[in-house]
Design a protein around this motif. Structure first.
Motif, PDB file in Angstrom:
ATOM      1  N   ALA C 247       2.157  -1.437 -13.061  1.00  0.00           N
ATOM      2  CA  ALA C 247       0.912  -1.921 -13.879  1.00  0.00           C
ATOM      3  C   ALA C 247       1.446  -3.640 -14.693  1.00  0.00           C
ATOM      4  CB  ALA C 247       0.049  -1.368 -15.320  1.00  0.00           C
ATOM      5  N   SER C 248       2.368  -3.891 -15.012  1.00  0.00           N
ATOM      6  CA  SER C 248       2.583  -5.407 -15.738  1.00  0.00           C
ATOM      7  C   SER C 248       3.478  -5.491 -15.057  1.00  0.00           C
ATOM      8  CB  SER C 248       3.157  -4.803 -17.254  1.00  0.00           C
ATOM      9  OG  SER C 248       4.138  -3.649 -16.876  1.00  0.00           O
ATOM     10  N   ALA C 249       4.684  -5.158 -14.033  1.00  0.00           N
ATOM     11  CA  ALA C 249       5.006  -5.346 -13.007  1.00  0.00           C
ATOM     12  C   ALA C 249       4.645  -6.388 -12.677  1.00  0.00           C
ATOM     13  CB  ALA C 249       6.237  -4.835 -12.787  1.00  0.00           C
ATOM     14  N   ASP C 250       4.727  -8.803 -11.588  1.00  0.00           N
ATOM     15  CA  ASP C 250       4.384  -8.602 -11.670  1.00  0.00           C
ATOM     16  C   ASP C 250       4.718  -8.408  -9.726  1.00  0.00           C
ATOM     17  OD1 ASP C 250       3.031 -11.150  -9.938  1.00  0.00           O
ATOM     18  OD2 ASP C 250       4.183 -11.907 -10.657  1.00  0.00           O
ATOM     19  N   SER C 251       4.158  -8.207  -8.480  1.00  0.00           N
ATOM     20  CA  SER C 251       4.158  -8.043  -7.006  1.00  0.00           C
ATOM     21  C   SER C 251       4.691  -9.509  -6.478  1.00  0.00           C
ATOM     22  CB  SER C 251       3.282  -7.666  -6.716  1.00  0.00           C
ATOM     23  OG  SER C 251       2.133  -8.474  -6.255  1.00  0.00           O
ATOM     24  N   HIS C 252       4.756 -10.710  -6.845  1.00  0.00           N
ATOM     25  CA  HIS C 252       3.993 -11.782  -6.365  1.00  0.00           C
ATOM     26  C   HIS C 252       3.883 -11.929  -5.548  1.00  0.00           C
ATOM     27  CE1 HIS C 252       8.085 -12.304  -9.431  1.00  0.00           C
ATOM     28  NE2 HIS C 252       8.359 -11.190  -8.633  1.00  0.00           N
ATOM     29  N   VAL C 253       2.635 -11.446  -4.833  1.00  0.00           N
ATOM     30  CA  VAL C 253       1.472 -11.472  -3.873  1.00  0.00           C
ATOM     31  C   VAL C 253       0.322 -11.347  -4.679  1.00  0.00           C
ATOM     32  CG1 VAL C 253       0.466 -10.135  -2.336  1.00  0.00           C
ATOM     33  CG2 VAL C 253       2.801 -10.000  -2.757  1.00  0.00           C
ATOM     34  N   LEU C 254      -0.055 -12.414  -4.891  1.00  0.00           N
ATOM     35  CA  LEU C 254      -1.723 -13.326  -5.054  1.00  0.00           C
ATOM     36  C   LEU C 254      -1.594 -12.951  -6.636  1.00  0.00           C
ATOM     37  CD1 LEU C 254      -4.236 -12.091  -2.442  1.00  0.00           C
ATOM     38  CD2 LEU C 254      -3.267 -13.960  -2.708  1.00  0.00           C
ATOM     39  N   GLY C 255      -0.582 -13.012  -8.030  1.00  0.00           N
ATOM     40  CA  GLY C 255      -1.101 -12.363  -8.553  1.00  0.00           C
ATOM     41  C   GLY C 255      -1.118 -11.676  -9.188  1.00  0.00           C
ATOM     42  N   PHE C 256      -1.321 -10.100  -7.995  1.00  0.00           N
ATOM     43  CA  PHE C 256      -1.502  -8.579  -8.133  1.00  0.00           C
ATOM     44  C   PHE C 256      -0.934  -7.800  -8.555  1.00  0.00           C
ATOM     45  CE2 PHE C 256      -3.857  -9.516  -4.967  1.00  0.00           C
ATOM     46  CZ  PHE C 256      -5.511  -8.964  -5.590  1.00  0.00           C
ATOM     47  N   SER C 257      -0.849  -7.313  -9.918  1.00  0.00           N
ATOM     48  CA  SER C 257       0.172  -6.509 -10.302  1.00  0.00           C
ATOM     49  C   SER C 257       0.670  -5.202  -9.030  1.00  0.00           C
ATOM     50  CB  SER C 257      -0.276  -5.599 -11.849  1.00  0.00           C
ATOM     51  OG  SER C 257      -0.795  -4.349 -10.862  1.00  0.00           O
ATOM     52  N   VAL C 258       2.308  -5.183  -9.353  1.00  0.00           N
ATOM     53  CA  VAL C 258       2.049  -3.756  -8.245  1.00  0.00           C
ATOM     54  C   VAL C 258       1.410  -2.902  -8.543  1.00  0.00           C
ATOM     55  CG1 VAL C 258       4.385  -1.924  -7.536  1.00  0.00           C
ATOM     56  CG2 VAL C 258       4.610  -4.529  -9.094  1.00  0.00           C
ATOM     57  N   ALA C 259       0.950  -2.692 -10.129  1.00  0.00           N
ATOM     58  CA  ALA C 259       0.168  -1.501  -9.317  1.00  0.00           C
ATOM     59  C   ALA C 259      -1.379  -1.715  -9.047  1.00  0.00           C
ATOM     60  CB  ALA C 259      -0.063  -0.941 -10.856  1.00  0.00           C
ATOM     61  N   GLY C 260      -1.379  -3.011  -8.949  1.00  0.00           N
ATOM     62  CA  GLY C 260      -2.830  -3.424  -8.733  1.00  0.00           C
ATOM     63  C   GLY C 260      -2.834  -3.666  -7.044  1.00  0.00           C
ATOM     64  N   LEU C 261      -1.411  -4.473  -6.114  1.00  0.00           N
ATOM     65  CA  LEU C 261      -0.945  -4.491  -5.270  1.00  0.00           C
ATOM     66  C   LEU C 261      -1.083  -2.980  -3.930  1.00  0.00           C
ATOM     67  CD1 LEU C 261      -0.537  -6.691  -2.641  1.00  0.00           C
ATOM     68  CD2 LEU C 261       1.381  -6.410  -3.072  1.00  0.00           C
ATOM     69  N   ALA C 262      -0.104  -2.143  -4.662  1.00  0.00           N
ATOM     70  CA  ALA C 262      -0.238  -0.618  -4.173  1.00  0.00           C
ATOM     71  C   ALA C 262      -1.488  -0.121  -3.461  1.00  0.00           C
ATOM     72  CB  ALA C 262       0.475  -0.125  -5.135  1.00  0.00           C
ATOM     73  N   GLY C 263      -2.488  -0.440  -5.216  1.00  0.00           N
ATOM     74  CA  GLY C 263      -3.732   0.564  -5.221  1.00  0.00           C
ATOM     75  C   GLY C 263      -4.776  -0.461  -3.710  1.00  0.00           C
ATOM     76  N   ILE C 264      -4.260  -1.186  -3.880  1.00  0.00           N
ATOM     77  CA  ILE C 264      -5.224  -2.305  -3.096  1.00  0.00           C
ATOM     78  C   ILE C 264      -5.163  -1.707  -0.775  1.00  0.00           C
ATOM     79  CG2 ILE C 264      -6.057  -4.394  -1.603  1.00  0.00           C
ATOM     80  CD1 ILE C 264      -6.692  -5.691  -4.454  1.00  0.00           C
ATOM     81  N   LEU C 265      -3.884  -1.608  -1.472  1.00  0.00           N
ATOM     82  CA  LEU C 265      -2.948  -1.371   0.060  1.00  0.00           C
ATOM     83  C   LEU C 265      -3.431  -0.035   0.560  1.00  0.00           C
ATOM     84  CD1 LEU C 265       0.609  -2.868   0.044  1.00  0.00           C
ATOM     85  CD2 LEU C 265      -1.685  -3.822   1.213  1.00  0.00           C
ATOM     86  N   LEU C 266      -2.852   0.691  -0.454  1.00  0.00           N
ATOM     87  CA  LEU C 266      -3.919   2.623   0.040  1.00  0.00           C
ATOM     88  C   LEU C 266      -4.969   2.629  -0.257  1.00  0.00           C
ATOM     89  CD1 LEU C 266      -1.703   4.008  -3.215  1.00  0.00           C
ATOM     90  CD2 LEU C 266      -0.892   4.096  -0.629  1.00  0.00           C
ATOM     91  N   PHE C 267      -5.622   1.618  -0.591  1.00  0.00           N
ATOM     92  CA  PHE C 267      -6.831   1.311  -0.683  1.00  0.00           C
ATOM     93  C   PHE C 267      -7.456   1.106   0.911  1.00  0.00           C
ATOM     94  CE2 PHE C 267     -11.715  -0.558  -1.022  1.00  0.00           C
ATOM     95  CZ  PHE C 267     -12.458   0.593  -1.368  1.00  0.00           C
ATOM     96  N   ILE C 268      -7.259  -0.401   1.418  1.00  0.00           N
ATOM     97  CA  ILE C 268      -7.842  -0.047   2.607  1.00  0.00           C
ATOM     98  C   ILE C 268      -7.116   0.806   3.657  1.00  0.00           C
ATOM     99  CG2 ILE C 268      -6.236  -1.872   4.222  1.00  0.00           C
ATOM    100  CD1 ILE C 268      -5.983  -3.677   2.270  1.00  0.00           C
ATOM    101  N   GLY C 269      -6.172   1.807   3.497  1.00  0.00           N
ATOM    102  CA  GLY C 269      -5.768   2.895   4.343  1.00  0.00           C
ATOM    103  C   GLY C 269      -7.265   3.271   4.334  1.00  0.00           C
ATOM    104  N   THR C 270      -7.913   3.642   3.135  1.00  0.00           N
ATOM    105  CA  THR C 270      -9.025   4.572   3.358  1.00  0.00           C
ATOM    106  C   THR C 270     -10.162   3.595   3.771  1.00  0.00           C
ATOM    107  OG1 THR C 270      -8.843   6.039   0.879  1.00  0.00           O
ATOM    108  CG2 THR C 270     -10.246   5.300   2.001  1.00  0.00           C
ATOM    109  N   VAL C 271      -9.915   2.306   3.839  1.00  0.00           N
ATOM    110  CA  VAL C 271     -11.238   1.620   4.327  1.00  0.00           C
ATOM    111  C   VAL C 271     -11.035   2.585   5.711  1.00  0.00           C
ATOM    112  CG1 VAL C 271     -11.740  -0.688   5.491  1.00  0.00           C
ATOM    113  CG2 VAL C 271     -11.134  -0.058   2.138  1.00  0.00           C
ATOM    114  N   GLY C 272      -9.960   2.373   6.350  1.00  0.00           N
ATOM    115  CA  GLY C 272     -10.335   2.582   8.109  1.00  0.00           C
ATOM    116  C   GLY C 272     -10.382   4.593   8.474  1.00  0.00           C
TER     117      GLY C 272
END
Lengths: 174, 102, 728
Positions: C247-272
């Protein structure tokens, strides 16, 4: 004679005998099956060279994919197994001479070389080598460019194979 | 211990047998089989030199990778050509495929 | 390995074996096929129940789940372990999956007309058209058996295998494998009647659309693996230090944390997979498949899998959550879920196809669960997932039964222009198909959240209560309106289908379906009512004392300690709202649609005006996607790549080379050939010498490739000879 030498000789005999069968059998299916035997023998040789990874790849890629593909192609062009047809063309003797010459020249020209009968240095083999190979293949300081070129080649070959083997109506009309 | 020469002699013989097959067989697929034998001889050589001369370096194996890739590509395209030729000319004998004859 | 753990490993195996056995050995025999298929489902069901009961009897199941793992992939310095795990969440999901899957298998036997004669002119890849039989010299048309009966059971067997694998997985990779197997099976089954162009289009659409989500999900998995070095649920989700780092590590993508980015990516899987906006377009079209498939996709397996995955990954999504402050993946889930819930409900209002209404209601209900998870209502989301699976499977199977009954009528009148799925062709089926009617009514009431009795009420109420208690008023409003619309269109559907008088002759001749189909309906309707009672909030007036909210305590412990939240305090506001919307929607739906004779006089059409057309056309999403993605890429291919790149640029370069060469050739001929060669050597000699050489040399050109090769070899040996002996 050491045991490992005996293993080598058995493997080498397997390779040579079955290779001769590959090029002399009339029935192509038999030739392809002997090819599989040859490839197995080569895999044994690879094991003796402590190139375990390549022995596995030999079995998986050559026997698993290439040999099977060849057998498929033989089946598609079925009645060319041609057991009744003479398997060799007119160049039989010339070809045999050239084959012997090639092997002879190779051996003879190498026999002068001082490293000819060198023995293998002790070396690390196995997983570490494979890991190193993987790293070298995909790192920019190593061989990334050849790897990419090879993959492009494979892709091109794939597309070309599909395109060539695909029946094309417009061309059949011509 | 096996001296390097054994591997080289084996590879040379295998190469010669393959060459014979390529030059003498009528059937196109049989020619491909010969080519496979020759490529295998090359691989034995490459790996033998790698093991005996530069075991700490992976260059020899890299070349083996390339040979494998080329072999795979060659078989794929070669067999596609065989099938395509078979479909059009109903033959798979190299000496009947002589459209380029004078 | 302990015997019980072994049982968990074996749960997915029977359907997989059934797939292979039917495909390879039994595909000639319809009887053997269904027996193998249903038998495999029954075995898995029995095993699941044993595991479920054992899970119930295990103390602290959340901290010490059942299951075991094995070394699988050798990796640098260790192994990738693969295994099975049953914690409270997977136990409950396993429970409903096993039951619904078994019911769907049994139902399929009846749905595909087992026991009926072969059709007169049925073809593989098309639905059966009916067969003529003679009874007492009297010709009858009766339903005919599905021509690809065996294949169907093979495919749903594989589907069930995928779902069991996914539920039991103890790591993301295995889950993803099950996920993709189901993706393949949904493709195969939606296009089961591949003779219909619409089914072919739908299968491709479903596959391509979910693929968009899957690619992102795979990216999320890769991201998780590269940062944590493991994909095991226990290692990632239950280790607070790992989550804190993520949650604290920066993913270097749009300012998300790694947890945030991974969560959103997984969630897109669910969206599909779970058909959330904007990837919802495939699900309604998936209705082209046979009805048991719709039930499988919409209730038991596919879409549930998407929601199950995000519920499973919830600690990751919530990593870094301060009190009441939602993380970015949760915010995305809340927004998309709430929007989808309302958006799909509005579309469902204007659909006339009985299955399409249910399809949009599924999208809407999934939106509910996603939104619930987005606001942190973990238990409520899981609860609604389970109850929804039961009543939606019931509704889908019920609608299949209705369609079957209508097809009976169609065969009777042999008027094949009547669409047996259009609700405006039905009406008055209550007396014709009583068993279907009562079970469908139960399912419909559960879907609309009929108070106190049905399971849907308790789960929906819990979501609303959570939203209210934590102050997410926008989500609350969206969901409440969606609940009202849900009740309204459900009642519209029931009224149009079952109540009133038959609108067509076909409906008059509709016929109750066989026990194969109605028995599963009855079993499912028991759960559509009863399952709600395990989750009655403790503080609920009078009823609360009976159940002690068992579900909440059980499921809540599949979360790590720091995330566990007590059930929200009881409040009259959400309860009142949910009572009003459910009863209001149901009542209004009945009043409005009591006497509507035809689709043209749909009261909503007058009330909404042009908006109704927009709804009927699903907000023109298909058209918009067609324009945005399909036409534009075709335009790019035709106009840009073909005309400009290929014709102008590449061909142009080639033509340029040709022209330059031609020009050079001309110069050569005019200034060298004619004046120099011809003049000095002369025509006679100049012609004769090359001709002689040509005649001699052409013999080399045999056209046989091997000759050339021999020549080349000879030249090579010659060269070698010179090199070795002469130049040395």
């Amino acid at each position: 004679m050491e045991p490992i030498q005996i293993v080598f000789l058995i493997g080498a005999a397997l390779v040579v005998v079955s290779a001769v069968m590959v090029v002399t059998r009339r029935n192509l299916i038999h030739a392809a099956l002997y090819l599989i035997l040859t490839l197995f023998g080569v895999a044994v040789i690879f094991v003796l060279l402590q190139a375990y990874y390549w022995a596995v790849i030999q079995v998986v890629v050559y026997i698993g994919a290439i040999a099977i593909l060849i057998i498929m192609a033989i089946m598609v062009t079925r009645d060319v197994t041609g057991e009744t047809v003479e398997p060799f063309n007119r160049n039989l003797i010339g070809a045999a001479l050239l084959g012997v010459m090639a092997a002879g020249v190779l051996i003879w020209s190498l026999s002068d070389w001082p490293g000819f009968s060198a023995l293998a240095p002790a070396a690390e083999t196995g997983e570490i080598v494979v890991q190193d190979l993987g790293v070298q293949l995909f790192s920019a300081e190593g061989y990334l460019l050849p790897t990419i070129l090879a993959s492009v080649l494979l892709l091109a070959a794939l597309i070309a194979a599909i395109r060539i083997a695909f029946p094309n109506e417009t061309e059949e009309d011509n | 211990m096996i001296p390097l020469s054994w591997y080289l002699i084996l590879a040379a013989i295998l190469f010669g047998v393959g060459l014979f097959g390529v030059l003498a067989r009528k059937n196109v697929i049989a020619i491909l089989l010969g080519i496979e034998l020759m490529l295998n001889a090359v691989n034995i050589n490459l790996l033998a030199f790698w093991r005996y001369l530069t075991p700490e370096d992976v260059t020899g194996q890299i070349f083996t990778v390339m040979v494998f890739v080329v072999a795979a590509a060659e078989v794929a395209v070669g067999l596609a050509l065989v099938i395509s030729v078979w479909r059009r000319r109903a033959t798979a004998y190299a000496d009947e495929l002589d459209l380029l004859k004078w | 390995m302990e015997l019980n753990d072994l049982l968990i490993w074996l749960l997915p195996v029977p359907p997989l074996l059934a797939f292979f056995v039917i495909l390879l050995l039994a595909n000639r025999s319809n009887r053997a096929s269904w027996m193998i298929g249903v038998g495999a489902a029954a075995l898995s069901f029995l095993g699941s129940m044993v595991v479920f009961v054992r899970a119930l009897g295990t103390e602290h199941l959340g901290e010490h789940p059942l299951g075991s793992s094995l070394d699988w992939l050798p990796l640098n310095g260790g192994f990738f372990r693969i295994g099975v795990m049953v914690d409270p969440l997977s136990a409950v999901v396993l429970f409903f999956v096993a039951i619904t899957v078994l019911m769907i298998f049994i139902y399929s036997v009846g749905y595909h007309n087992w026991g009926q004669p072969k059709g007169d002119h049925d073809q593989k890849g098309l639905p059966p058209h009916g067969a003529t039989v003679e009874v007492h010299g009297h010709k009858h048309v009766v339903p005919s058996i599905e021509p690809m009966f065996a294949r169907f059971f093979a495919f749903i067997g594989l589907f069930a295998f995928g779902m069991f694998t996914l539920v039991l997985a103890d790591n993301l990779l295995l889950l993803f494998i099950g996920w993709e197997i189901m993706g393949l099976c949904s493709y195969l089954l939606i296009g089961f009647w591949y003779g219909k162009p619409s089914a072919r289009d739908a299968m491709i659409k479903a596959f391509m659309t979910t693929r968009v989500g899957d690619v992102f999900m795979l990216l999320g998995i890769a991201l998780l693996y590269t940062t944590t070095g493991t994909l095991s649920f226990r290692a990632i989700l239950f280790d607070e230090s790992v989550l804190t780092v993520l949650a604290s590590a920066d993913s270097h993508v749009l300012g998300f944390s790694v947890a945030g980015l991974a969560g959103i990516l997984l969630f897109i899987g669910t969206v599909g997979k779970s058909a959330q906006f904007p990837l919802h377009v495939w699900l309604p079209d998936a209705m082209e498949g046979p009805t048991p498939v719709s039930a499988m996709i919409h209730a038991a397996a596919m879409v549930s899998a998407g929601v199950y995955m995000i519920i499973r990954m919830f600690p990751l999504m919530a990593a870094g959550m301060d009190h009441g402050h939602l993380t970015s993946p949760m915010l995305a889930m809340a927004a998309i879920g709430a929007f989808t819930a309302l958006f799909a409900a509005t579309i469902a209002l204007a659909q006339n196809d009985i299955k399409r209404v249910l399809a949009y209601s599924t999208i809407s209900q999934l939106g509910y669960m996603v939104a619930a998870l987005g606001i942190g209502a973990y238990v409520a989301a899981a609860f609604h997932l389970v109850t929804h699976a039961f009543f939606k499977a019931l509704l889908f199977l019920g609608s299949g039964s209705v369609i079957h009954g209508m097809e009976h009528g169609v065969l009777h009148t042999s008027n094949h222009h009547v669409d047996p799925q259009d609700m405006y062709n039905m009406g008055g089926l209550r007396s014709k198909m009583p068993r279907t009617f009562w079970t469908f009514l139960i399912g419909g009431l559960a879907l609309s959240g009929f108070p106190l009795v049905t399971a849907g009420f308790w789960s929906k109420d819990e979501i609303l209560a959570d939203a209210w208690a934590h102050g997410h008023l926008i989500v609350f409003a969206f969901l409440a309106i969606a609940a009202f619309l849900t009740a309204f269109y459900t009642m519209r559907q029931i009224t149009l289908t079952f109540l009133g008088k038959p609108r067509t002759k076909e409906a008059e001749h509709a016929h109750e379906t066989s026990l194969w189909m109605t028995a599963p309906l009855m079993v499912l309707s028991v759960f559509a009512i009863g399952f709600g009672w395990v989750g009655i909030p403790e503080k609920f007036p009078i009823l609360g004392g009976f159940s002690n909210n068992w579900f909440h305590h059980f499921i809540g412990h599949s979360l790590p300690e720091w995330l566990y939240a007590e059930a929200p305090e009881f409040s009259w506001v959400p309860l009142g709202v949910s009572l009003v919307v459910a009863l209001g929607g149901l009542g209004l739906g009945y009043l409005v649609y009591r006497n509507v004779p035809s689709a043209e006089e749909d009261p909503l059409r007058k009330a909404l005006g042009p908006l109704h057309r927009v709804l009927q056309n699903k907000y023109y999403f298909d058209e918009a996607y067609d324009f945005l993605f399909i036409r534009s890429s075709r335009w790019l291919a035709e106009q840009f790549v073909f005309l400009i790149m290929d014709r102008k640029l590449i061909d142009g370069l080639l033509h340029l080379v040709a022209r330059v060469t031609f020009w050079l050739g001309g110069i050569f001929r005019n200034y060298f050939d004619i004046p120099v060669i011809n003049q000095f050597i002369g025509d006679t000699l100049g012609g004769a010498v090359p001709q002689w050489f040509g005649k001699q040399l052409r013999k080399v050109q045999t056209g046989v490739v091997q000759t050339y090769m021999i020549l080349a070899m000879l030249v090579a040996f010659g060269g070698l000879f010179i090199f070795m002996f002469i130049t040395r």
